[in-house]
Design an enzyme around this catalytic site. Sequence first.
Site, PDB file in Angstrom:
ATOM      1  N   GLY A   1      58.707  43.065  47.657  1.00 42.72           N
ATOM      2  CA  GLY A   1      59.828  43.602  46.886  1.00 42.72           C
ATOM      3  C   GLY A   1      61.084  42.752  46.959  1.00 42.72           C
TER       4      GLY A   1
ATOM      5  N   HIS B   1      50.282  50.332  54.872  1.00 42.46           N
ATOM      6  CA  HIS B   1      51.250  49.527  54.117  1.00 42.46           C
ATOM      7  C   HIS B   1      52.524  49.369  54.952  1.00 42.46           C
ATOM      8  CE1 HIS B   1      54.146  48.397  51.021  1.00 42.46           C
ATOM      9  NE2 HIS B   1      53.104  47.989  50.307  1.00 42.46           N
TER      10      HIS B   1
ATOM     11  N   GLU C   1      55.545  49.621  54.243  1.00 40.61           N
ATOM     12  CA  GLU C   1      56.556  50.665  54.038  1.00 40.61           C
ATOM     13  C   GLU C   1      56.201  51.921  54.838  1.00 40.61           C
ATOM     14  OE1 GLU C   1      56.516  50.558  49.761  1.00 40.61           O
ATOM     15  OE2 GLU C   1      57.479  48.598  49.822  1.00 40.61           O
TER      16      GLU C   1
ATOM     17  N   GLY D   1      52.860  45.079  43.790  1.00 37.52           N
ATOM     18  CA  GLY D   1      53.739  46.237  43.748  1.00 37.52           C
ATOM     19  C   GLY D   1      54.494  46.284  42.430  1.00 37.52           C
TER      20      GLY D   1
ATOM     21  N   GLU E   1      50.135  40.996  53.693  1.00 35.76           N
ATOM     22  CA  GLU E   1      51.412  41.203  53.013  1.00 35.76           C
ATOM     23  C   GLU E   1      52.544  40.868  53.971  1.00 35.76           C
ATOM     24  OE1 GLU E   1      50.926  43.970  49.450  1.00 35.76           O
ATOM     25  OE2 GLU E   1      51.449  45.207  51.155  1.00 35.76           O
TER      26      GLU E   1
ATOM     27  N   SER F   1      55.540  40.146  46.169  1.00 31.55           N
ATOM     28  CA  SER F   1      56.185  39.577  44.980  1.00 31.55           C
ATOM     29  C   SER F   1      55.233  38.762  44.105  1.00 31.55           C
ATOM     30  CB  SER F   1      57.411  38.750  45.388  1.00 31.55           C
ATOM     31  OG  SER F   1      58.370  39.584  46.019  1.00 31.55           O
TER      32      SER F   1
ATOM     33  N   ASN G   1      49.887  48.656  43.439  1.00 35.25           N
ATOM     34  CA  ASN G   1      50.455  49.723  44.264  1.00 35.25           C
ATOM     35  C   ASN G   1      51.723  50.216  43.577  1.00 35.25           C
ATOM     36  OD1 ASN G   1      51.564  51.368  46.198  1.00 35.25           O
ATOM     37  ND2 ASN G   1      52.244  49.687  47.530  1.00 35.25           N
ATOM     38  N   TRP G   2      51.641  51.434  43.048  1.00 34.02           N
ATOM     39  CA  TRP G   2      52.781  51.951  42.278  1.00 34.02           C
ATOM     40  C   TRP G   2      53.868  52.560  43.157  1.00 34.02           C
ATOM     41  CZ3 TRP G   2      50.391  54.827  37.431  1.00 34.02           C
ATOM     42  CH2 TRP G   2      49.856  53.866  36.563  1.00 34.02           C
ATOM     43  N   LYS G   3      53.628  52.661  44.446  1.00 34.64           N
ATOM     44  CA  LYS G   3      54.617  53.262  45.346  1.00 34.64           C
ATOM     45  C   LYS G   3      55.043  54.636  44.796  1.00 34.64           C
ATOM     46  CE  LYS G   3      55.946  48.586  46.387  1.00 34.64           C
ATOM     47  NZ  LYS G   3      56.635  47.801  47.389  1.00 34.64           N
TER      48      LYS G   3
HETATM   49  C1  PEP Z   1      53.371  46.051  47.733  1.00 35.87           C
HETATM   50  O1  PEP Z   1      53.946  47.107  47.519  1.00 35.87           O
HETATM   51  O2  PEP Z   1      52.291  46.074  48.360  1.00 35.87           O
HETATM   52  C2  PEP Z   1      53.944  44.803  47.233  1.00 35.87           C
HETATM   53  C3  PEP Z   1      53.344  43.691  47.529  1.00 35.87           C
HETATM   54  O3  PEP Z   1      55.105  44.910  46.489  1.00 35.87           O
HETATM   55  P1  PEP Z   1      55.775  43.749  45.575  1.00 35.87           P
HETATM   56  O4  PEP Z   1      54.657  43.128  44.765  1.00 35.87           O
HETATM   57  O5  PEP Z   1      56.766  44.465  44.741  1.00 35.87           O
HETATM   58  O6  PEP Z   1      56.376  42.749  46.518  1.00 35.87           O
END
Ligand code: PEP
Length: 250
Positions: A173, A95, A97, A234, A167, A213, A9-11
């Site tokens: 993050g 998600h 976010e 992410g 998640e 993470s 997931n590049w956000k």
């Molecule tokens: C995500 O954006 O779904 C995610 C898990 O981010 P990260 O790996 O940076 O925690």
Amino acid sequence: MRRPVIAGNWKMYKTANETRAFFRAFLSEVSRPTHCDILVAPPFPALPVAVECTRDFGIGIAAQNLYWEPEGAFTGEVSARMLVDAGCRAVIVGHSERRQFFGETDESVERKTKAALDSGLTPIVCVGELLSERESHLTEAVLKGQFEGGLAALTPAEFSRILIAYEPVWAIGTGRTATPEIAAEAHRYIRSLAAARFTSEHASALRILYGGSVKPENIKGLMLQKEIDGALVGGASLEPKSFAAIVNNW
Ligand code: PEP
């Protein structure tokens, strides 16, 4: 045997040119994958370039969001039909976010999931608890609410086409990964919800990804848990070498 899925997931990172550069480097690090499915979710404007770069490599491109109507006066929104037209195979729904910053609810998750399925996309439906909810021993109640609010209305045939990403919000993050045991326990619980609402066959076929993470250094511990069917990555999916190491180490 459930086939693992590694999804990035590049956000809100990477332009079209940066996307091209990423795939040039990433594709030189991974051989055509046979052991897992790979999905990458760039921002909307980079989708066509991502589709073009990955066409011959068996990598699926996903969007990070969609709106449930097929078209109309909905300024700023993108429909499932448009994502299919752009070459997407999958879409992330709900998600944390989007729940946290854009008012996504279990009800919108349900409508978006249905719309994605109706257009032939694979929804990657995200669920997970806040730190305060975990500390108040509410993890299972939160997961149950999100499952029932977002997914229970699907038909059994629809349910068999989705992916779920567990998640925990406190791990996204933050550099703070759930231990493999904590993740596996939540996955087991989600699978039990699937068995109760659908059938044990649906539950055992359901692929549940862990997200929060994930990095090359912790992927091995996660993959050793038989409940964990892959990862939604992410930050570490933005760098070709680290995303390739995650794919290659699964
Ligand atoms: C995500 O954006 O779904 C995610 C898990 O981010 P990260 O790996 O940076 O925690």
